[in-house]
Design a protein around this motif. Structure first.
Motif, short mmCIF file in Angstrom:
data_model
loop_
_atom_site.label_atom_id
_atom_site.label_comp_id
_atom_site.label_asym_id
_atom_site.label_seq_id
_atom_site.Cartn_x
_atom_site.Cartn_y
_atom_site.Cartn_z
N PHE A 49 55.48 23.36 54.36
CA PHE A 49 55.83 24.77 54.74
C PHE A 49 56.95 25.28 53.77
N SER A 50 56.93 26.61 54.03
CA SER A 50 58.04 27.38 53.03
C SER A 50 58.81 28.23 54.43
N ASP A 51 59.92 28.57 53.74
CA ASP A 51 60.99 29.37 54.53
C ASP A 51 61.75 30.05 53.94
N VAL A 52 62.50 31.52 54.41
CA VAL A 52 63.28 32.16 53.55
C VAL A 52 64.57 32.24 54.32
N MET A 53 65.73 32.11 53.84
CA MET A 53 67.05 32.46 54.47
C MET A 53 67.54 33.66 53.51
N LEU A 54 67.92 34.78 54.37
CA LEU A 54 68.36 35.83 53.84
C LEU A 54 69.66 36.45 54.37
N GLU A 55 70.71 36.69 53.43
CA GLU A 55 71.92 37.23 53.89
C GLU A 55 72.21 38.42 53.36
N ARG A 56 72.63 39.60 54.21
CA ARG A 56 72.54 41.18 54.12
C ARG A 56 74.15 41.16 53.59
N PRO A 57 74.36 42.33 52.89
CA PRO A 57 75.86 42.63 52.31
C PRO A 57 76.96 42.60 53.38
N ASP A 58 76.51 42.91 54.63
CA ASP A 58 77.32 42.65 55.75
C ASP A 58 77.76 41.53 56.45
N GLY A 59 76.94 40.60 55.87
CA GLY A 59 77.02 39.07 56.22
C GLY A 59 76.05 38.59 57.27
N HIS A 60 75.15 39.32 57.81
CA HIS A 60 74.02 39.28 58.64
C HIS A 60 73.17 38.20 58.06
N ARG A 61 72.82 37.00 58.79
CA ARG A 61 72.09 36.03 58.35
C ARG A 61 70.80 35.75 59.07
N THR A 62 69.69 35.75 58.36
CA THR A 62 68.51 35.95 59.00
C THR A 62 67.63 34.69 58.41
N LEU A 63 66.84 33.79 59.38
CA LEU A 63 65.74 32.80 59.02
C LEU A 63 64.45 33.11 59.21
N LEU A 64 63.55 33.21 58.27
CA LEU A 64 62.21 33.52 58.32
C LEU A 64 61.39 32.05 58.33
N ALA A 65 60.83 31.55 59.37
CA ALA A 65 60.37 30.05 59.57
C ALA A 65 58.67 30.25 60.03
N PRO A 66 57.95 29.73 59.48
CA PRO A 66 56.53 29.56 59.72
C PRO A 66 56.03 29.20 61.30
N THR A 67 56.87 28.52 61.82
CA THR A 67 56.35 27.78 63.01
C THR A 67 57.76 27.69 63.82
N VAL A 68 57.58 27.52 65.25
CA VAL A 68 58.43 27.51 66.31
C VAL A 68 59.44 26.15 66.00
N ARG A 69 58.68 25.07 65.63
CA ARG A 69 59.06 23.75 65.48
C ARG A 69 60.28 23.59 64.24
N VAL A 70 59.44 24.31 63.16
CA VAL A 70 60.34 24.33 61.81
C VAL A 70 61.55 25.22 62.05
N ALA A 71 61.52 26.36 62.73
CA ALA A 71 62.39 27.15 62.89
C ALA A 71 63.82 26.53 63.71
N GLU A 72 63.31 25.67 64.79
CA GLU A 72 64.03 25.10 65.65
C GLU A 72 65.01 24.00 64.55
#
Length: 220
Positions: A49-72
């Protein structure tokens, strides 16, 4: 109860399971101030699998993950303000990597040559993937690259990063939610997903990551 700090010792191997993730981590800064970390994992206990972790300039952190199991699993190991379960597709053509996550993310970057440190890591790869060596190299990684190779993670977990190769990134383009993030820039300030970060220099690291979790390992 206060959680253990990043310098806390790892829990004993008994009553825990060591999960190994083998792949690449690419740390990318952009002129807009948004920083992205791509994990591309061909071999894991959950399959590829692949995933992306992203942080905006204001500090908001987002995870993009392909399945519920991987995301959890990832969200239980690192810290995010938002988790999205979406496709994360990676295409590799020579030194060009392209990442797409539906209409959310469009990312492309170019991997440059291996430098002296990458050459050293590649030569030492048979042993650098071992957790014990990751513990020994932690002070060196902090001094040379400003990153950690071991530390406590979320929910009683402990993690080791075994770097096996390193390449600079020479160019990148990225758009998130239809907004152009600007050209490649240093990963500054450091991302705050867990005890470690990526180097300030945009780069791609070949890595074996070991996560020690309470209980038994998940099956595919």
């Amino acid at each position: 109860m206060t959680p253990p700090g990043p310098d806390a010792p790892p829990p004993p191997a008994r009553d825990h399971a060591d999960l190994r993730f083998d792949g690449w981590i690419s740390g990318i800064g952009t002129a807009s101030g948004t920083r992205l970390v791509l994990g591309h994992w061909p071999r894991t206990p959950f399959g590829a699998f692949s995933d992306v972790m992203l942080e905006r300039p204001d500090g908001h952190r987002t995870l993009l993950a392909p399945t519920v199991r991987v995301a959890e699993f990832i969200a239980a190991t690192y810290a995010f303000d938002e988790v999205r379960v979406v496709p994360v597709e990676v295409r590799i053509a020579g030194d060009r990597w392209t990442v797409a996550s539906g209409a959310l993310l469009d990312l492309s970057f170019t991997v440059g040559r291996r430098g002296a440190l990458g050459t050293l890591l590649r030569l030492a790869a048979p042993v650098t993937s071992r957790p014990a060596l990751a513990a020994l190299t932690d002070p060196v990684a902090r001094l040379l690259m400003g990153v950690r190779t071991r530390g406590s993670a979320g929910n009683g977990r402990y993690e080791w990063y075994g770097a096996r190769d390193l390449h600079r990134l020479t160019a990148a383009t990225a758009a998130y939610e239809g907004r152009d993030l600007g050209p490649l820039a240093p990963v500054d300030p450091p991302v705050r997903f867990g005890f470690g970060s990526t180097p300030r220099m945009p780069c791609q690291v070949r890595v074996t990551t070991t996560v020690r979790v309470p209980g038994t390992a998940p099956m595919r």
